[in-house]
Design a protein around this motif. Structure first.
Motif, mmCIF file in Angstrom:
data_model
loop_
_atom_site.group_PDB
_atom_site.id
_atom_site.type_symbol
_atom_site.label_atom_id
_atom_site.label_comp_id
_atom_site.label_asym_id
_atom_site.label_seq_id
_atom_site.Cartn_x
_atom_site.Cartn_y
_atom_site.Cartn_z
ATOM 1 N N GLN A 40 35.254 20.051 33.698
ATOM 2 C CA GLN A 40 36.511 19.307 33.821
ATOM 3 C C GLN A 40 37.457 19.937 34.834
ATOM 4 O O GLN A 40 38.558 19.436 35.048
ATOM 5 C CB GLN A 40 37.212 19.248 32.457
ATOM 6 N N SER A 41 37.077 21.042 35.446
ATOM 7 C CA SER A 41 38.014 21.800 36.264
ATOM 8 C C SER A 41 37.721 21.657 37.752
ATOM 9 O O SER A 41 36.576 21.508 38.167
ATOM 10 C CB SER A 41 37.940 23.283 35.869
ATOM 11 N N LYS A 42 38.779 21.733 38.556
ATOM 12 C CA LYS A 42 38.624 21.764 40.004
ATOM 13 C C LYS A 42 38.384 23.189 40.491
ATOM 14 O O LYS A 42 37.934 23.401 41.610
ATOM 15 C CB LYS A 42 39.887 21.212 40.679
ATOM 16 N N LYS A 43 38.724 24.181 39.624
ATOM 17 C CA LYS A 43 38.669 25.580 40.044
ATOM 18 C C LYS A 43 37.456 26.277 39.436
ATOM 19 O O LYS A 43 37.242 26.219 38.226
ATOM 20 C CB LYS A 43 39.937 26.313 39.586
ATOM 21 N N LEU A 44 36.650 26.900 40.271
ATOM 22 C CA LEU A 44 35.538 27.724 39.807
ATOM 23 C C LEU A 44 35.877 29.174 40.100
ATOM 24 O O LEU A 44 36.293 29.515 41.209
ATOM 25 C CB LEU A 44 34.241 27.311 40.504
ATOM 26 N N PHE A 45 35.709 30.040 39.124
ATOM 27 C CA PHE A 45 36.072 31.439 39.268
ATOM 28 C C PHE A 45 34.973 32.191 40.017
ATOM 29 O O PHE A 45 33.785 31.997 39.773
ATOM 30 C CB PHE A 45 36.319 32.065 37.900
ATOM 31 N N ALA A 46 35.403 33.083 40.906
ATOM 32 C CA ALA A 46 34.442 33.821 41.732
ATOM 33 C C ALA A 46 33.752 34.915 40.944
ATOM 34 O O ALA A 46 32.589 35.243 41.210
ATOM 35 C CB ALA A 46 35.161 34.408 42.950
ATOM 36 N N THR A 47 34.453 35.498 39.966
ATOM 37 C CA THR A 47 33.879 36.585 39.156
ATOM 38 C C THR A 47 34.304 36.393 37.702
ATOM 39 O O THR A 47 35.270 35.681 37.407
ATOM 40 C CB THR A 47 34.388 37.956 39.636
ATOM 41 N N SER A 48 33.592 37.094 36.816
ATOM 42 C CA SER A 48 33.974 37.036 35.402
ATOM 43 C C SER A 48 35.328 37.702 35.179
ATOM 44 O O SER A 48 36.071 37.333 34.265
ATOM 45 C CB SER A 48 32.904 37.695 34.531
ATOM 46 N N GLN A 49 35.652 38.692 36.014
ATOM 47 C CA GLN A 49 36.953 39.347 35.890
ATOM 48 C C GLN A 49 38.080 38.376 36.221
ATOM 49 O O GLN A 49 39.146 38.406 35.598
ATOM 50 C CB GLN A 49 37.007 40.571 36.820
ATOM 51 N N GLU A 50 37.831 37.526 37.208
ATOM 52 C CA GLU A 50 38.834 36.525 37.563
ATOM 53 C C GLU A 50 39.044 35.542 36.411
ATOM 54 O O GLU A 50 40.173 35.146 36.097
ATOM 55 C CB GLU A 50 38.382 35.774 38.819
ATOM 56 N N LEU A 51 37.939 35.166 35.756
ATOM 57 C CA LEU A 51 38.029 34.273 34.602
ATOM 58 C C LEU A 51 38.777 34.955 33.456
ATOM 59 O O LEU A 51 39.615 34.353 32.779
ATOM 60 C CB LEU A 51 36.619 33.869 34.168
ATOM 61 N N LYS A 52 38.469 36.249 33.266
ATOM 62 C CA LYS A 52 39.134 37.022 32.206
ATOM 63 C C LYS A 52 40.634 37.108 32.468
ATOM 64 O O LYS A 52 41.449 37.004 31.532
ATOM 65 C CB LYS A 52 38.523 38.427 32.138
ATOM 66 N N LEU A 53 41.013 37.258 33.738
ATOM 67 C CA LEU A 53 42.430 37.324 34.097
ATOM 68 C C LEU A 53 43.112 35.989 33.800
ATOM 69 O O LEU A 53 44.253 35.959 33.320
ATOM 70 C CB LEU A 53 42.580 37.669 35.577
ATOM 71 N N GLN A 54 42.412 34.888 34.062
ATOM 72 C CA GLN A 54 42.973 33.569 33.756
ATOM 73 C C GLN A 54 43.221 33.428 32.255
ATOM 74 O O GLN A 54 44.265 32.900 31.832
ATOM 75 C CB GLN A 54 42.029 32.465 34.248
ATOM 76 N N ALA A 55 42.264 33.910 31.446
ATOM 77 C CA ALA A 55 42.450 33.864 29.993
ATOM 78 C C ALA A 55 43.665 34.692 29.582
ATOM 79 O O ALA A 55 44.454 34.270 28.722
ATOM 80 C CB ALA A 55 41.198 34.370 29.294
ATOM 81 N N TYR A 56 43.820 35.849 30.191
ATOM 82 C CA TYR A 56 44.982 36.698 29.874
ATOM 83 C C TYR A 56 46.286 35.988 30.234
ATOM 84 O O TYR A 56 47.249 35.988 29.453
ATOM 85 C CB TYR A 56 44.869 38.022 30.632
ATOM 86 N N ASN A 57 46.300 35.361 31.399
ATOM 87 C CA ASN A 57 47.514 34.648 31.827
ATOM 88 C C ASN A 57 47.850 33.490 30.880
ATOM 89 O O ASN A 57 49.018 33.252 30.558
ATOM 90 C CB ASN A 57 47.341 34.125 33.248
ATOM 91 N N LEU A 58 46.813 32.788 30.425
ATOM 92 C CA LEU A 58 47.043 31.686 29.488
ATOM 93 C C LEU A 58 47.541 32.204 28.142
ATOM 94 O O LEU A 58 48.342 31.555 27.471
ATOM 95 C CB LEU A 58 45.760 30.875 29.309
ATOM 96 N N GLN A 59 47.066 33.388 27.753
ATOM 97 C CA GLN A 59 47.545 33.994 26.504
ATOM 98 C C GLN A 59 49.035 34.347 26.621
ATOM 99 O O GLN A 59 49.807 34.110 25.689
ATOM 100 C CB GLN A 59 46.719 35.241 26.189
ATOM 101 N N GLN A 60 49.410 34.897 27.767
ATOM 102 C CA GLN A 60 50.826 35.223 27.989
ATOM 103 C C GLN A 60 51.677 33.965 27.998
ATOM 104 O O GLN A 60 52.796 33.941 27.461
ATOM 105 C CB GLN A 60 50.980 35.979 29.317
ATOM 106 N N GLU A 61 51.131 32.895 28.598
ATOM 107 C CA GLU A 61 51.877 31.633 28.641
ATOM 108 C C GLU A 61 52.071 31.071 27.235
ATOM 109 O O GLU A 61 53.152 30.581 26.890
ATOM 110 C CB GLU A 61 51.127 30.624 29.525
ATOM 111 N N LEU A 62 51.010 31.154 26.420
ATOM 112 C CA LEU A 62 51.119 30.681 25.037
ATOM 113 C C LEU A 62 52.154 31.499 24.275
ATOM 114 O O LEU A 62 52.944 30.945 23.494
ATOM 115 C CB LEU A 62 49.758 30.764 24.336
#
Length: 270
Positions: A40-62
């Motif tokens: 469902q996404s337009k964005k594909l993460f280059a590394t698992s660390q990048e994906l992990k950072l996105q999860a962290y950012n979403l946690q902070q946003e929540l």
């Protein structure tokens, strides 16, 4: 308009607690879904660390969202946001069962990718599952904002406090209403226009079970209306289209509406 009215509006703004717009809260939930389902996404993460950072950012946003809509302090908001993301694997697993139920239950589905990308039923279920997880963490308001967002997009109205088991299949879905105190078992399939509602909507009934219980492996066809907190649809039952039901039925029942339909051929009758 009078100056007093403008002053009244201004004072209301000063007392506003700055809750993010509904669109911003919905965008957070959609980002969570995109994290779980790149289909469902337009964005594909280059590394698992990048994906992990996105999860962290979403946690902070929540955490920030919870902080503005609740009486939680910053530490408690952060803790609840952390608990939500701790449950992300569990959320992912149950959503996968919903995808499988839709794919295997709909002959028109060509792939799970198609289900994830195009099916409004999956969209509504995925938003509901996120909202329900927040309900279980006692987060106010945000769950209802999320499911009403899904309602506005899909026409499927699921209260976030309803309890719904795994392998839930909504086929088409427009017009479905699932009330706050519904309990729905596993492997349940539901078509468009189904209402699981209350017999009465008196305000004094808040906090008591007002909506039906649907046990495992029940199919409910389009237009059926099932009402009442004491109403139990026994497991492995089939409820036909346009049925109006306010009483329980035993397991393995078939309930159907028997309409009187007359077909007249005008030319033949002449």
């Amino acid at each position: 308009m009078s100056d007093n009215f403008y002053q009244h509006l201004f004072e209301k703004q000063q007392n506003s607690n700055g809750i993010p717009a509904n669109t911003a809260i919905a965008a957070w939930a959609l980002s969570v879904i995109h994290l779980l389902y790149p289909e469902q996404s337009k964005k594909l993460f280059a590394t698992s660390q990048e994906l992990k950072l996105q999860a962290y950012n979403l946690q902070q946003e929540l955490s920030q969202i919870i902080n503005t809509v609740s009486n939680f302090n910053s530490a408690r908001s952060g803790e609840v946001a952390g608990l939500f993301f701790d449950r992300l694997p569990e959320l992912y697993n149950i959503l996968n069962t919903d995808i499988q139920a839709i794919y295997e239950g709909d002959p028109a589905a060509r792939s799970e990718f198609e289900v994830i990308r195009t099916y409004p039923g999956f969209y509504a279920i995925s938003i509901y599952r996120i909202a329900h997880t927040l309900v279980l963490l006692d987060v106010p308001l945000v769950p209802r904002i999320l499911t009403e967002h899904a309602h506005s997009v899909t026409g499927i109205d699921i209260h976030p406090a309803a309890s719904i088991g795994e392998y839930f299949h909504i086929d088409h879905g427009t017009g479905i209403v699932i009330g706050e105190t519904c309990t729905i078992g596993k492997y349940v399939k539901m078509y468009q226009g189904v209402t699981l509602g209350a017999l009465s909507v008196r305000k004094t009934m808040a906090g008591i079970k007002r909506h039906p219980t649907v046990e495992d492996r029940v199919v409910i066809y389009s237009g059926a209306t099932i009402l009442g907190g004491d109403t139990v649809i026994g497991h492995n039952s089939t409820i036909g289209g346009n049925v109006w039901l306010t009483q329980s039925v035993a397991p393995y029942s078939t309930v159907y509406h028997n309409p009187m339909i007359t077909v007249q051929n005008i030319i033949a009758d002449r």
